[in-house]
Scaffold this motif. Structure first.
Motif, PDB file in Angstrom:
ATOM      1  N   TRP A 131       0.832  -1.201   0.000  1.00 58.02           N
ATOM      2  CA  TRP A 131       0.000   0.000   0.000  1.00 58.02           C
ATOM      3  C   TRP A 131       0.869   1.255   0.000  1.00 58.02           C
ATOM      4  O   TRP A 131       0.591   2.209  -0.719  1.00 58.02           O
ATOM      5  N   ARG A 132       1.946   1.236   0.795  1.00 60.71           N
ATOM      6  CA  ARG A 132       2.834   2.401   0.855  1.00 60.71           C
ATOM      7  C   ARG A 132       3.554   2.619  -0.457  1.00 60.71           C
ATOM      8  O   ARG A 132       3.738   3.747  -0.908  1.00 60.71           O
ATOM      9  N   ARG A 133       3.974   1.535  -1.114  1.00 60.19           N
ATOM     10  CA  ARG A 133       4.674   1.645  -2.388  1.00 60.19           C
ATOM     11  C   ARG A 133       3.750   2.211  -3.464  1.00 60.19           C
ATOM     12  O   ARG A 133       4.138   3.063  -4.248  1.00 60.19           O
ATOM     13  N   LYS A 134       2.486   1.748  -3.495  1.00 64.05           N
ATOM     14  CA  LYS A 134       1.523   2.269  -4.480  1.00 64.05           C
ATOM     15  C   LYS A 134       1.231   3.741  -4.212  1.00 64.05           C
ATOM     16  O   LYS A 134       1.097   4.523  -5.144  1.00 64.05           O
ATOM     17  N   LYS A 135       1.137   4.119  -2.943  1.00 69.48           N
ATOM     18  CA  LYS A 135       0.825   5.502  -2.592  1.00 69.48           C
ATOM     19  C   LYS A 135       1.987   6.425  -3.009  1.00 69.48           C
ATOM     20  O   LYS A 135       1.755   7.520  -3.480  1.00 69.48           O
ATOM     21  N   SER A 136       3.234   5.988  -2.818  1.00 67.45           N
ATOM     22  CA  SER A 136       4.376   6.829  -3.159  1.00 67.45           C
ATOM     23  C   SER A 136       4.577   6.924  -4.685  1.00 67.45           C
ATOM     24  O   SER A 136       5.172   7.872  -5.176  1.00 67.45           O
ATOM     25  N   ALA A 137       4.066   5.938  -5.431  1.00 69.17           N
ATOM     26  CA  ALA A 137       4.218   5.950  -6.884  1.00 69.17           C
ATOM     27  C   ALA A 137       3.265   6.942  -7.545  1.00 69.17           C
ATOM     28  O   ALA A 137       3.492   7.350  -8.673  1.00 69.17           O
ATOM     29  N   GLU A 138       2.214   7.309  -6.856  1.00 73.18           N
ATOM     30  CA  GLU A 138       1.217   8.227  -7.440  1.00 73.18           C
ATOM     31  C   GLU A 138       1.750   9.647  -7.564  1.00 73.18           C
ATOM     32  O   GLU A 138       2.518  10.113  -6.817  1.00 73.18           O
TER      33      GLU A 138
END
Length: 48
Positions: free
Chosen positions: A41-48
């Motif tokens: 979840w953190r990785r997807k959030k930082s990729a946005e």
């Protein structure tokens, strides 16, 4: 030997029995799944 053995294979029954003998494994499994989900979840959030 509960009714959960009826619909499971022998190997799956052994895994279920192991969790009954060592309830701490269930806690470790839940923590591990939560940690992996948090990092994804953190990785997807930082990729946005």
């Amino acid at each position: 030997m509960g009714p959960y053995y009826r619909g499971t294979s022998h190997g799956m029954g052994a895994v279920i029995e192991m969790f009954y003998e060592y309830p701490l494994l269930i806690l470790l499994l839940v923590v591990a799944v939560a940690a992996v989900g948090f990092f994804i979840w953190r990785r997807k959030k930082s990729a946005e």
